[in-house]
Scaffold this motif. Structure first.
Motif, PDB file in Angstrom:
ATOM      1  N   CYS A 221      41.756  39.985  27.156  1.00 29.07           N
ATOM      2  CA  CYS A 221      42.084  38.992  28.186  1.00 29.07           C
ATOM      3  C   CYS A 221      41.582  39.425  29.558  1.00 29.07           C
ATOM      4  O   CYS A 221      41.046  38.617  30.320  1.00 29.07           O
ATOM      5  CB  CYS A 221      43.596  38.762  28.223  1.00 29.07           C
ATOM      6  SG  CYS A 221      44.275  37.919  26.778  1.00 29.07           S
ATOM      7  N   VAL A 222      41.737  40.717  29.872  1.00 38.68           N
ATOM      8  CA  VAL A 222      41.264  41.228  31.159  1.00 38.68           C
ATOM      9  C   VAL A 222      39.743  41.105  31.249  1.00 38.68           C
ATOM     10  O   VAL A 222      39.193  40.693  32.281  1.00 38.68           O
ATOM     11  CB  VAL A 222      41.717  42.684  31.348  1.00 38.68           C
ATOM     12  CG1 VAL A 222      41.063  43.292  32.583  1.00 38.68           C
ATOM     13  CG2 VAL A 222      43.227  42.759  31.471  1.00 38.68           C
ATOM     14  N   CYS A 223      39.044  41.461  30.177  1.00 41.12           N
ATOM     15  CA  CYS A 223      37.585  41.356  30.154  1.00 41.12           C
ATOM     16  C   CYS A 223      37.141  39.907  30.320  1.00 41.12           C
ATOM     17  O   CYS A 223      36.192  39.609  31.054  1.00 41.12           O
ATOM     18  CB  CYS A 223      37.023  41.935  28.862  1.00 41.12           C
ATOM     19  SG  CYS A 223      37.211  43.724  28.710  1.00 41.12           S
ATOM     20  N   PHE A 224      37.837  39.008  29.637  1.00 44.45           N
ATOM     21  CA  PHE A 224      37.482  37.588  29.728  1.00 44.45           C
ATOM     22  C   PHE A 224      37.690  37.063  31.146  1.00 44.45           C
ATOM     23  O   PHE A 224      36.821  36.375  31.704  1.00 44.45           O
ATOM     24  CB  PHE A 224      38.317  36.773  28.746  1.00 44.45           C
ATOM     25  CG  PHE A 224      38.101  35.291  28.854  1.00 44.45           C
ATOM     26  CD1 PHE A 224      36.977  34.691  28.298  1.00 44.45           C
ATOM     27  CD2 PHE A 224      39.015  34.487  29.525  1.00 44.45           C
ATOM     28  CE1 PHE A 224      36.767  33.333  28.407  1.00 44.45           C
ATOM     29  CE2 PHE A 224      38.820  33.124  29.638  1.00 44.45           C
ATOM     30  CZ  PHE A 224      37.693  32.544  29.080  1.00 44.45           C
ATOM     31  N   LEU A 225      38.842  37.382  31.747  1.00 42.37           N
ATOM     32  CA  LEU A 225      39.131  36.915  33.102  1.00 42.37           C
ATOM     33  C   LEU A 225      38.164  37.513  34.124  1.00 42.37           C
ATOM     34  O   LEU A 225      37.919  36.916  35.175  1.00 42.37           O
ATOM     35  CB  LEU A 225      40.570  37.272  33.486  1.00 42.37           C
ATOM     36  CG  LEU A 225      41.670  36.554  32.695  1.00 42.37           C
ATOM     37  CD1 LEU A 225      43.040  37.071  33.095  1.00 42.37           C
ATOM     38  CD2 LEU A 225      41.598  35.040  32.919  1.00 42.37           C
ATOM     39  N   THR A 226      37.612  38.680  33.814  1.00 41.32           N
ATOM     40  CA  THR A 226      36.665  39.321  34.726  1.00 41.32           C
ATOM     41  C   THR A 226      35.259  38.754  34.590  1.00 41.32           C
ATOM     42  O   THR A 226      34.570  38.526  35.599  1.00 41.32           O
ATOM     43  CB  THR A 226      36.625  40.834  34.465  1.00 41.32           C
ATOM     44  OG1 THR A 226      37.947  41.370  34.604  1.00 41.32           O
ATOM     45  CG2 THR A 226      35.694  41.533  35.450  1.00 41.32           C
ATOM     46  N   LEU A 227      34.836  38.504  33.355  1.00 40.86           N
ATOM     47  CA  LEU A 227      33.454  38.114  33.110  1.00 40.86           C
ATOM     48  C   LEU A 227      33.229  36.607  33.131  1.00 40.86           C
ATOM     49  O   LEU A 227      32.120  36.160  33.452  1.00 40.86           O
ATOM     50  CB  LEU A 227      32.998  38.677  31.753  1.00 40.86           C
ATOM     51  CG  LEU A 227      32.968  40.200  31.637  1.00 40.86           C
ATOM     52  CD1 LEU A 227      32.565  40.608  30.225  1.00 40.86           C
ATOM     53  CD2 LEU A 227      32.019  40.801  32.658  1.00 40.86           C
ATOM     54  N   TYR A 228      34.248  35.826  32.809  1.00 40.55           N
ATOM     55  CA  TYR A 228      34.011  34.384  32.701  1.00 40.55           C
ATOM     56  C   TYR A 228      33.590  33.733  34.019  1.00 40.55           C
ATOM     57  O   TYR A 228      32.698  32.866  34.010  1.00 40.55           O
ATOM     58  CB  TYR A 228      35.247  33.668  32.144  1.00 40.55           C
ATOM     59  CG  TYR A 228      35.025  32.174  32.029  1.00 40.55           C
ATOM     60  CD1 TYR A 228      34.200  31.657  31.033  1.00 40.55           C
ATOM     61  CD2 TYR A 228      35.588  31.291  32.947  1.00 40.55           C
ATOM     62  CE1 TYR A 228      33.965  30.292  30.940  1.00 40.55           C
ATOM     63  CE2 TYR A 228      35.359  29.932  32.860  1.00 40.55           C
ATOM     64  CZ  TYR A 228      34.553  29.435  31.857  1.00 40.55           C
ATOM     65  OH  TYR A 228      34.321  28.084  31.775  1.00 40.55           O
TER      66      TYR A 228
END
Length: 296
Positions: free
Chosen positions: A24-31
């Protein structure tokens, strides 16, 4: 053969939850980055209709054509590249030179200098006194206004100084026996074995130099000296109307390009270069060059 330890049910659940949180953290950072990239390659008017989240609905390169057709962007890009390269080189060398001196235990007044430098981490002169100082130094509308004020950082000095103090004294002692002076020790011994910290500081300051737009707004009125981030700021500030038309390479105005699509394309153009530099410096963060340099 050693038997693998089986995880308990609680440990397995914890690992699953931890992995989900990291995803979730990776998604919120990269999206957000992906969203900008997708819309930058999409038709401007079509993007205004919304509903574009994962892939361009109407793929086009006209947004980037409009960006590079601007008479000022390539000049701004050149100014940014020059100030980043020159600024990083001078910042790293000057900060490392001062840090090496302060890292010496026999430096007279070293603790006082460190105390004075620490105070500057919490207090500064303010914007107006700084502007007046730049004016009195004749740095307004001068390229060196991007270099001289940030040529030294006490925060980076602390990082350098901490690393220098970990260098074995035997290296310097051996060099002095061979007749080396302080400059020779710094340039031929200390800096070559300090590539990890040099790469770190270079990356930190390089990102700052590349992303800095404030100095171009406050200290520079000459459009020929504005960096790319200041150019982007002015594009964003001047594009309040989504119906603005842009001529592409001397052709007639195209309705597939809007101010919003130009902003997104400009953001991509100004961000990608510094992103591509990071992988080349990342390897210095993993392992230092001190391993095997001295024994005993």
């Amino acid at each position: 053969m050693f038997a693998l330890k089986r995880k308990t049910k609680g440990e397995a659940i914890f690992d699953i939850v931890n992995n989900l949180v990291m995803l979730c953290v990776c998604f919120l950072t990269l999206y957000p980055i992906w969203y900008v990239l997708v819309n930058a390659f999409n038709d401007g008017n079509d993007a205004m209709l919304g509903g574009i989240y994962w892939w361009p609905r109407m793929f086009t390169l006209k947004n980037f054509d409009a960006v590079f057709a601007s008479p000022g962007i390539m000049l701004a890009m050149g100014v940014t590249v020059l100030k980043t390269v020159l600024g990083v080189a001078l910042h790293v060398f000057f900060t490392a030179m001062v840090a090496y001196a302060l890292s010496r235990k026999d430096l007279v007044g070293g603790k006082l200098y460190i105390l004075i430098g620490t105070i500057t981490l919490f207090f500064n002169g303010g914007l107006i006194p700084t502007f007046l100082l730049m004016r009195d130094l004749h740095l307004l509308d001068n390229f060196m206004v991007f270099i001289i004020p940030v040529m030294f950082s006490f925060f980076d000095l602390i990082i350098f100084m901490t690393f220098f103090r970990e260098i074995p004294d035997g290296l310097e002692e051996a060099a002095r026996i061979d007749g080396a002076n302080d400059w020779s020790i710094l340039l031929r011994i200390v800096l070559p074995v300090s590539m990890p910290v040099i790469a770190t500081i270079a990356l930190f300051h390089g990102v700052y130099q590349w992303n800095d737009y404030f100095a171009g707004i406050i200290y520079v009125n000459n459009v020929d000296l504005q960096p790319i981030q200041t150019y982007l700021f002015r594009v964003v500030a001047q594009s309040s109307s989504n119906t603005m038309m842009v001529a592409v390479q001397g052709s007639a105005a195209t309705r597939s390009v809007t101010s919003q699509s130009i902003k997104l394309a400009t953001m991509v153009v100004t961000t990608l270069p510094i992103v591509f530099v990071y992988p080349f410096l990342q390897r210095y963060f993993v392992k230092g060059m001190m391993i095997g340099s001295i024994k005993g």
